[in-house]
Design a protein around this motif. Structure first.
Motif, mmCIF file in Angstrom:
data_model
loop_
_atom_site.group_PDB
_atom_site.id
_atom_site.type_symbol
_atom_site.label_atom_id
_atom_site.label_comp_id
_atom_site.label_asym_id
_atom_site.label_seq_id
_atom_site.Cartn_x
_atom_site.Cartn_y
_atom_site.Cartn_z
ATOM 1 N N VAL A 79 0.835 -1.058 0.077
ATOM 2 C CA VAL A 79 -0.104 -0.111 -0.040
ATOM 3 C C VAL A 79 0.920 1.226 0.037
ATOM 4 O O VAL A 79 1.332 1.534 1.073
ATOM 5 C CB VAL A 79 -0.851 0.030 1.108
ATOM 6 C CG1 VAL A 79 -1.878 1.510 1.243
ATOM 7 C CG2 VAL A 79 -1.913 -1.282 1.276
ATOM 8 N N THR A 80 1.239 1.682 -1.200
ATOM 9 C CA THR A 80 2.126 2.791 -1.158
ATOM 10 C C THR A 80 1.579 4.150 -1.165
ATOM 11 O O THR A 80 0.441 4.463 -1.201
ATOM 12 C CB THR A 80 2.791 2.612 -2.832
ATOM 13 O OG1 THR A 80 1.803 2.907 -3.797
ATOM 14 C CG2 THR A 80 3.672 1.469 -2.855
ATOM 15 N N GLY A 81 2.439 5.115 -0.884
ATOM 16 C CA GLY A 81 1.870 6.424 -0.565
ATOM 17 C C GLY A 81 1.436 6.685 0.699
ATOM 18 O O GLY A 81 1.525 6.224 1.539
ATOM 19 N N ASP A 82 0.636 8.047 0.760
ATOM 20 C CA ASP A 82 0.226 8.389 2.064
ATOM 21 C C ASP A 82 -1.141 7.525 2.494
ATOM 22 O O ASP A 82 -1.393 7.701 3.772
ATOM 23 C CB ASP A 82 -0.243 10.034 1.821
ATOM 24 C CG ASP A 82 0.754 10.806 1.778
ATOM 25 O OD1 ASP A 82 1.967 10.443 1.680
ATOM 26 O OD2 ASP A 82 0.657 11.892 1.005
ATOM 27 N N ASP A 83 -1.588 6.873 1.948
ATOM 28 C CA ASP A 83 -2.758 5.926 2.338
ATOM 29 C C ASP A 83 -2.213 4.876 3.093
ATOM 30 O O ASP A 83 -3.176 4.343 4.037
ATOM 31 C CB ASP A 83 -3.356 5.300 1.106
ATOM 32 C CG ASP A 83 -4.023 6.165 -0.007
ATOM 33 O OD1 ASP A 83 -4.620 7.304 0.411
ATOM 34 O OD2 ASP A 83 -4.096 6.008 -0.964
ATOM 35 N N LEU A 88 -3.938 0.800 7.321
ATOM 36 C CA LEU A 88 -3.235 0.093 8.529
ATOM 37 C C LEU A 88 -4.012 0.320 9.768
ATOM 38 O O LEU A 88 -4.598 -0.696 10.431
ATOM 39 C CB LEU A 88 -1.699 0.432 8.629
ATOM 40 C CG LEU A 88 -1.329 -0.481 10.079
ATOM 41 C CD1 LEU A 88 -1.056 -2.079 9.434
ATOM 42 C CD2 LEU A 88 0.297 -0.145 10.063
ATOM 43 N N GLN A 89 -4.541 1.556 10.303
ATOM 44 C CA GLN A 89 -5.150 1.892 11.399
ATOM 45 C C GLN A 89 -6.542 1.376 11.095
ATOM 46 O O GLN A 89 -7.194 0.552 11.986
ATOM 47 C CB GLN A 89 -5.257 3.433 11.579
ATOM 48 C CG GLN A 89 -4.274 3.895 12.311
ATOM 49 C CD GLN A 89 -4.193 5.349 12.535
ATOM 50 O OE1 GLN A 89 -4.225 6.137 11.775
ATOM 51 N NE2 GLN A 89 -4.255 5.835 13.855
ATOM 52 N N THR A 90 -7.197 1.260 10.060
ATOM 53 C CA THR A 90 -8.606 0.819 9.533
ATOM 54 C C THR A 90 -8.613 -0.641 9.888
ATOM 55 O O THR A 90 -9.519 -1.161 10.513
ATOM 56 C CB THR A 90 -9.074 1.199 8.306
ATOM 57 O OG1 THR A 90 -8.937 2.717 8.241
ATOM 58 C CG2 THR A 90 -10.436 0.890 7.909
ATOM 59 N N ARG A 91 -7.623 -1.332 9.161
ATOM 60 C CA ARG A 91 -7.357 -2.866 9.067
ATOM 61 C C ARG A 91 -7.500 -3.385 10.670
ATOM 62 O O ARG A 91 -8.128 -4.223 11.141
ATOM 63 C CB ARG A 91 -6.322 -3.290 8.674
ATOM 64 C CG ARG A 91 -6.128 -2.814 7.177
ATOM 65 C CD ARG A 91 -6.727 -4.208 6.303
ATOM 66 N NE ARG A 91 -7.043 -3.791 4.694
ATOM 67 C CZ ARG A 91 -5.893 -4.055 4.098
ATOM 68 N NH1 ARG A 91 -4.792 -4.712 4.498
ATOM 69 N NH2 ARG A 91 -6.133 -3.763 2.625
ATOM 70 N N GLY A 97 -6.450 -6.874 10.902
ATOM 71 C CA GLY A 97 -5.066 -6.380 10.633
ATOM 72 C C GLY A 97 -3.828 -7.489 10.170
ATOM 73 O O GLY A 97 -4.137 -8.653 10.408
ATOM 74 N N PRO A 98 -3.017 -7.069 9.575
ATOM 75 C CA PRO A 98 -1.944 -7.922 8.911
ATOM 76 C C PRO A 98 -1.104 -8.750 10.157
ATOM 77 O O PRO A 98 -1.140 -8.546 11.198
ATOM 78 C CB PRO A 98 -1.161 -7.204 8.054
ATOM 79 C CG PRO A 98 -1.136 -5.519 8.909
ATOM 80 C CD PRO A 98 -2.621 -5.643 9.335
ATOM 81 N N ASP A 99 -0.675 -9.877 9.804
ATOM 82 C CA ASP A 99 0.094 -10.542 10.666
ATOM 83 C C ASP A 99 1.652 -9.923 10.820
ATOM 84 O O ASP A 99 2.334 -10.043 11.830
ATOM 85 C CB ASP A 99 0.258 -11.962 10.100
ATOM 86 C CG ASP A 99 -0.893 -12.721 10.206
ATOM 87 O OD1 ASP A 99 -1.402 -12.903 11.272
ATOM 88 O OD2 ASP A 99 -1.336 -12.992 8.971
ATOM 89 N N ILE A 100 2.085 -9.480 9.526
ATOM 90 C CA ILE A 100 3.451 -8.688 9.822
ATOM 91 C C ILE A 100 3.091 -7.252 8.877
ATOM 92 O O ILE A 100 2.615 -7.254 7.826
ATOM 93 C CB ILE A 100 4.529 -9.502 8.980
ATOM 94 C CG1 ILE A 100 4.800 -10.894 9.582
ATOM 95 C CG2 ILE A 100 5.904 -8.844 8.888
ATOM 96 C CD1 ILE A 100 5.516 -11.749 8.909
ATOM 97 N N PHE A 387 6.946 12.844 16.162
ATOM 98 C CA PHE A 387 5.968 13.651 16.498
ATOM 99 C C PHE A 387 4.627 12.935 16.678
ATOM 100 O O PHE A 387 4.469 11.827 16.143
ATOM 101 C CB PHE A 387 5.562 14.761 15.357
ATOM 102 C CG PHE A 387 6.483 15.937 15.499
ATOM 103 C CD1 PHE A 387 6.626 17.000 16.106
ATOM 104 C CD2 PHE A 387 7.518 15.851 14.444
ATOM 105 C CE1 PHE A 387 7.540 17.885 15.911
ATOM 106 C CE2 PHE A 387 8.675 16.626 14.335
ATOM 107 C CZ PHE A 387 8.415 17.988 15.163
ATOM 108 N N PRO A 388 3.642 13.350 17.705
ATOM 109 C CA PRO A 388 2.594 12.425 18.232
ATOM 110 C C PRO A 388 1.458 12.348 17.355
ATOM 111 O O PRO A 388 0.330 12.582 17.635
ATOM 112 C CB PRO A 388 2.300 13.062 19.492
ATOM 113 C CG PRO A 388 2.290 14.596 19.164
ATOM 114 C CD PRO A 388 3.678 14.653 18.433
ATOM 115 N N ASP A 389 1.764 11.964 16.093
ATOM 116 C CA ASP A 389 0.494 11.794 15.116
ATOM 117 C C ASP A 389 1.074 11.126 13.822
ATOM 118 O O ASP A 389 2.186 11.422 13.253
ATOM 119 C CB ASP A 389 -0.122 12.948 14.732
ATOM 120 C CG ASP A 389 -1.299 12.947 13.813
ATOM 121 O OD1 ASP A 389 -1.167 12.301 12.844
ATOM 122 O OD2 ASP A 389 -2.424 13.354 14.230
ATOM 123 N N LEU A 390 0.505 9.951 13.252
ATOM 124 C CA LEU A 390 0.978 9.385 12.251
ATOM 125 C C LEU A 390 1.207 9.921 10.920
ATOM 126 O O LEU A 390 1.748 9.749 10.129
ATOM 127 C CB LEU A 390 0.134 8.095 12.008
ATOM 128 C CG LEU A 390 0.030 7.050 13.042
ATOM 129 C CD1 LEU A 390 -0.910 5.705 12.588
ATOM 130 C CD2 LEU A 390 1.330 6.591 13.468
#
Length: 430
Positions: A79-83, A88-91, A97-100, A387-390
């Motif tokens: 999943v390339t780019g800013d998405d 990942l958070q949504t999964r 969520g993924p395993d790795i 910084f405290p934000d993804l």
């Protein structure tokens, strides 16, 4: 700064002569979780922001692992780019969520630590570079398997520099300005800037952070309000530098993405691009005859402070779930088996763990030169993840886009950085 870099060398050089993806640890072999050929069907899902060439290297090892482990299927999703961060958070939030998964470390640990299994006691953890222990370490545990060392700097066209009469490479701001004047004198635009990508703009923002003796401590001061970008000498130097590069770039900065600046550079329409070591294969696909090198993004006139940005940039974490042990077996296979001895040469990467030797001359022009900066300690890390934000880097990049568009001036850009940091910090405390 120079003294600090010497300290950094002693910490990080263990990660320069190393491996990560592939195992180069002699005859060590990863354990087989299904030695009897158990037919149990298991799927390991990997989520990464890395596409080719790294993806091909990982998938090659995954295929060999699956051949040795009947019933195991490994799915690699790029999943390339800013998405990437949002996906990942949504999964994980949805229980899928993924395993790795790739994890940037620093503040990302706060966000995803609840899903992660520590790797502190894994056999290959002994080969972790100290820098990655800091980046992926929390509460006495380690959570990241670093892939490779990457650099961010100016990639320049050696032939165009020679034609412009630039006999010595610029490593101060004044020398960079002089080089630009010589390039423009022969009708060459100096810079190509990917201003359409907020994350890429933040790579420039990171240079100002890297000009501090302890960048992560400085970030903590910014977060607490003890320091500000507006009053900081390095940030003011960087703002002047950034203004100059925009003034001497192509006219379409805000619409340029990586593909656009790669094309501009490879077709010799610009002499320098702000890019990472990952770009060489794309450039050479367009123009195989390119002769390229790297120089620092010099924001002041002290050559002892102007380095490239480099780090154990990409790391995988392992999720805590029913597949954790098998996932750890797979990562051990990447790290310890003999199958990946030629992965780094083939896919042009400097490994990030200490159990493998490598020949930088086989990794392409950019990494060969970056390797010398690494060995000389002339580099600083990638700090925007602290910084405290993804999405902090994307938000800083958006402010830079406002400056490029003319909506705000330099001082307002620095002021908005400070307001944004205060906003991110307040949200993190809620």
């Amino acid at each position: 700064m120079k003294k600090d870099m010497k300290k950094l060398v002693s910490i990080v050089l263990t990660g320069i002569m190393c491996i990560s993806l592939a195992g180069c640890a002699g005859n060590q072999e990863a354990k087989n979780p299904n030695p009897g050929g158990d037919s149990t069907e298991v799927t390991i899902k990997i989520m990464s922001w890395l596409a080719d060439p790294v993806q091909s290297g990982i998938e090659k090892m995954n295929q060999e692992f699956m051949e040795e482990h009947p019933g195991v299927t490994i799915e690699y999703e790029a999943v390339t780019g800013d998405d990437y961060r949002t996906v990942l958070q949504t999964r994980f939030a949805s229980g899928d969520g993924p395993d790795i998964f790739m994890n940037a470390g620093y503040s990302w640990l706060d966000t995803f630590q609840q899903y992660m299994s520590p790797i502190t006691d894994e056999e290959w953890a002994q080969y972790l570079p100290e820098a990655s222990k800091q980046r992926w370490g929390a509460d006495g545990e380690y959570y990241g398997f670093p892939i490779n060392l990457q650099s961010i700097s100016y990639v320049y066209n050696k032939d165009m520099f020679e034609k412009a009469g630039i006999s010595e490479l610029p490593d101060t701001f004044e020398e960079l300005q002089d080089a630009c004047e010589k390039l423009e004198a022969i009708g060459v635009t100096p810079f190509g800037i990917p201003g359409g990508l907020t994350a890429r703009l933040a790579h420039s923002f990171n240079v100002a952070l890297g000009h501090h003796d302890d960048p992560t401590a400085f970030i903590q001061q910014l977060r607490s309000g003890e320091a500000t970008c507006a009053d900081d000498e390095a940030f003011n130097q960087w703002a002047d530098f950034f203004e100059y590069t925009i003034q001497h770039s192509t006219d379409d900065v805000l619409t340029c993405d990586d593909d656009a600046i790669y094309t501009l550079f490879a077709t010799e329409q610009v002499a320098m691009i702000q890019a990472g070591s990952w770009c060489e294969s794309a450039l050479k696909e367009i123009n195989p005859d390119l002769d390229i090198g790297i120089i620092p993004m010099s924001i002041n006139n002290n050559e002892d402070e102007n380095f490239i940005a480099g780090d154990a940039a990409d790391g995988f974490s392992i999720a805590e779930n029913e597949n954790t042990e098998l996932s750890k077996e797979l990562v051990a296979y990447w790290a310890l088996s003999d199958s990946g001895v030629n992965i780094f040469k083939e896919y042009q990467m400097i490994p990030a763990m200490s159990n493998c030797k490598y020949d930088a001359s086989e990794l392409g022009q950019i990494l060969e030169e970056a390797d010398q900066y690494f060995k000389n300690g002339e580099y600083f890390g990638w700090y925007w993840y602290a910084f405290p934000d993804l999405t902090a880097d994307l938000q800083f990049g958006a402010i830079m886009q406002s400056y490029i568009s003319g909506s705000i001036d330099k001082q307002e850009m620095l002021d908005q950085f400070d307001l944004k940091i205060a906003e991110l910090e307040a949200k993190s405390q809620q």
